[in-house]
Design an enzyme around this catalytic site. Structure first.
Site, PDB file in Angstrom:
ATOM      1  N   HIS A  85      -5.193  -7.535   0.481  1.00 26.68           N
ATOM      2  CA  HIS A  85      -4.417  -6.305   0.489  1.00 26.68           C
ATOM      3  C   HIS A  85      -3.496  -6.202   1.706  1.00 26.68           C
ATOM      4  O   HIS A  85      -2.506  -5.482   1.674  1.00 26.68           O
ATOM      5  CB  HIS A  85      -5.374  -5.118   0.457  1.00 26.68           C
ATOM      6  CG  HIS A  85      -4.746  -3.835   0.034  1.00 26.68           C
ATOM      7  ND1 HIS A  85      -4.197  -3.658  -1.216  1.00 26.68           N
ATOM      8  CD2 HIS A  85      -4.558  -2.654   0.696  1.00 26.68           C
ATOM      9  CE1 HIS A  85      -3.715  -2.428  -1.315  1.00 26.68           C
ATOM     10  NE2 HIS A  85      -3.909  -1.805  -0.174  1.00 26.68           N
TER      11      HIS A  85
ATOM     12  N   ASP B 291       0.852  -1.183   0.000  1.00 26.38           N
ATOM     13  CA  ASP B 291       0.000   0.000   0.000  1.00 26.38           C
ATOM     14  C   ASP B 291       0.900   1.249   0.000  1.00 26.38           C
ATOM     15  O   ASP B 291       1.843   1.328  -0.762  1.00 26.38           O
ATOM     16  CB  ASP B 291      -0.962  -0.054   1.194  1.00 26.38           C
ATOM     17  CG  ASP B 291      -2.096   0.938   1.105  1.00 26.38           C
ATOM     18  OD1 ASP B 291      -3.091   0.655   0.416  1.00 26.38           O
ATOM     19  OD2 ASP B 291      -1.993   2.019   1.722  1.00 26.38           O
TER      20      ASP B 291
ATOM     21  N   TYR C 287      -3.391  10.845   1.375  1.00 30.96           N
ATOM     22  CA  TYR C 287      -4.174  10.705   0.146  1.00 30.96           C
ATOM     23  C   TYR C 287      -4.160  12.004  -0.670  1.00 30.96           C
ATOM     24  O   TYR C 287      -4.209  11.961  -1.898  1.00 30.96           O
ATOM     25  CB  TYR C 287      -5.609  10.309   0.475  1.00 30.96           C
ATOM     26  CG  TYR C 287      -5.780   8.834   0.706  1.00 30.96           C
ATOM     27  CD1 TYR C 287      -6.330   8.019  -0.263  1.00 30.96           C
ATOM     28  CD2 TYR C 287      -5.367   8.245   1.903  1.00 30.96           C
ATOM     29  CE1 TYR C 287      -6.474   6.655  -0.056  1.00 30.96           C
ATOM     30  CE2 TYR C 287      -5.504   6.886   2.120  1.00 30.96           C
ATOM     31  CZ  TYR C 287      -6.057   6.093   1.129  1.00 30.96           C
ATOM     32  OH  TYR C 287      -6.173   4.738   1.337  1.00 30.96           O
TER      33      TYR C 287
END
Length: 379
Positions: A357, A182, A308
């Site tokens: 994930h 990630d 983000y």
């Protein structure tokens, strides 16, 4: 180079009793929204499961027991590039290749703890002593017990500077490996771009909905990938849009409501893991709540979401560092090697059919075995 106490400060997790009491009070006085009959997880977190999880958090979950388990590892904090950063440093008996292991969102250092002994003591877990690693499990700046900058600029490049400083100046390693998934994978790539003389190799996992500049005549595998990306964007990326554009708006509620925080995070663990819709097939309530509690007690959900919007990740940036990809078909969606090769160096490609994930937490032995195989020739 000798270290001063300020360079490498031992650290223990010790949440004050009043913080625990406040958490339980908030959980027991949660204001619940009205459920939609029969909807389950269709509109987000299932209200019934969330009530069950919140009740367990308030009445059964043993934070003090988890605190003791976490504190069994050697924790440290150091000031690097102006930020106080948290990490675990577990040396291998007899020494080993240094490896920095980095998580992403909404994970934390706790998702790496099952992997750590497999790397530091491989002989005790079916591996060869020569494959041992000195393991540094980092908390990304703005996550958990690592400080976030007060000014804008919480980027992967900044995080790379922080961890390179920790690995070289603080811990004294001239060269080191990196494992990331990630956002941790993005930081690993930034380390490879900016510090190729120090980074032995990088080992990456995790797919992302990247579909820019597709080929004019894509192969069937790439076509399926692009279709998966479009479906994902249509149904799943709303969380990312608000975290990228209005993280402070969201942080106000998630920092104040533990039920809201649990709802926001657990939905991602269910949706992104290889659990077939049952999150507890992969993660017990205790595991989920340990990770969520780290965010709660450190009040870092807001700073973690900033990445983000402030990310400076550049796919395809030039780097001359060996790169391995461990890719699961049970991640958000399958990603073919030929697509990854458009923007990343690929020296080793391992495709697997289990684990999602959060691969280090879901399938730690699989990750450890692939890391040993890749780095064996780079030692």
């Amino acid at each position: 180079m000798s270290l001063t106490p300020e360079d490498r400060e031992p650290f223990r997790i010790a949440v004050p009793d009043e913080e625990l009491a406040d958490l339980r009070h908030r959980l027991r006085h949660t204001r619940w929204s009205d459920p939609i009959g029969g909807a389950g997880w269709r509109y987000g977190t299932d209200p019934g499961y969330l009530r069950e999880l919140v009740e367990y958090w308030a009445e059964t979950f043993d934070w003090r027991g988890e605190e003791r388990r976490l504190n069994a590892f050697p924790h440290f904090r150091s000031v690097a590039d102006g930020l106080r950063v948290h990490y675990i440093h577990q040396r291998a008996d007899g020494g080993g290749l240094p490896v920095l292991v980095l998580h992403g969102w909404p994970g934390s250092f706790v998702q790496m703890l099952d992997l750590l002994p497999l790397l530091a003591a491989p002989a005790e877990h079916g591996g060869a002593p020569a494959d041992a690693f000195d393991v540094v499990v980092g908390s990304l700046p703005g996550f958990g017990f690592s400080e976030a900058p007060r000014e804008p600029g919480l980027t992967e490049t900044r995080m790379a500077r922080v961890f390179h400083d920790v690995m070289t100046r603080v811990l004294g390693y001239e060269r080191y490996a990196v494992r990331g998934s990630d956002f941790g994978a993005s930081v690993a790539e930034a380390l490879a771009v900016h510090y190729p003389e120090a980074v032995v190799g990088i080992h990456l996992s995790g797919t992302t909905p990247r579909a820019s500049d597709p080929p004019a005549d894509p192969s069937p595998a790439v076509r399926r990938y692009l279709e998966d990306v479009e479906r994902w964007r249509a149904s799943e990326v709303g969380y990312g849009a608000i975290q990228a554009t209005k993280p402070q708006t969201l942080a106000a509620s998630l920092t104040d409501s533990p039920a809201g925080l649990a709802s926001w995070i657990v939905e991602k663990f269910r949706r992104w893991s290889d659990c077939d819709g049952d999150v507890e097939r992969r993660f017990t309530k205790d595991r989920l709540l340990t990770n969520i509690s780290v965010y709660w007690f450190t009040r870092t959900i807001g700073s973690s979401m900033r990445l983000y919007g402030e990310s400076d990740y550049r796919p395809g940036a030039e780097r001359d560092v060996p790169t391995a990809h461990l890719m699961s078909a049970k991640d958000m969606f399958p990603t073919p090697r030929e697509w990854v090769e458009r923007f990343s160096r690929v020296d080793r490609w391992t495709a697997v059919e289990r684990g999602g994930h959060f691969l280090e937490w879901e399938e730690p032995r699989l990750v450890a075995e692939d890391m040993r195989a890749f780095f064996r020739a780079l030692r």
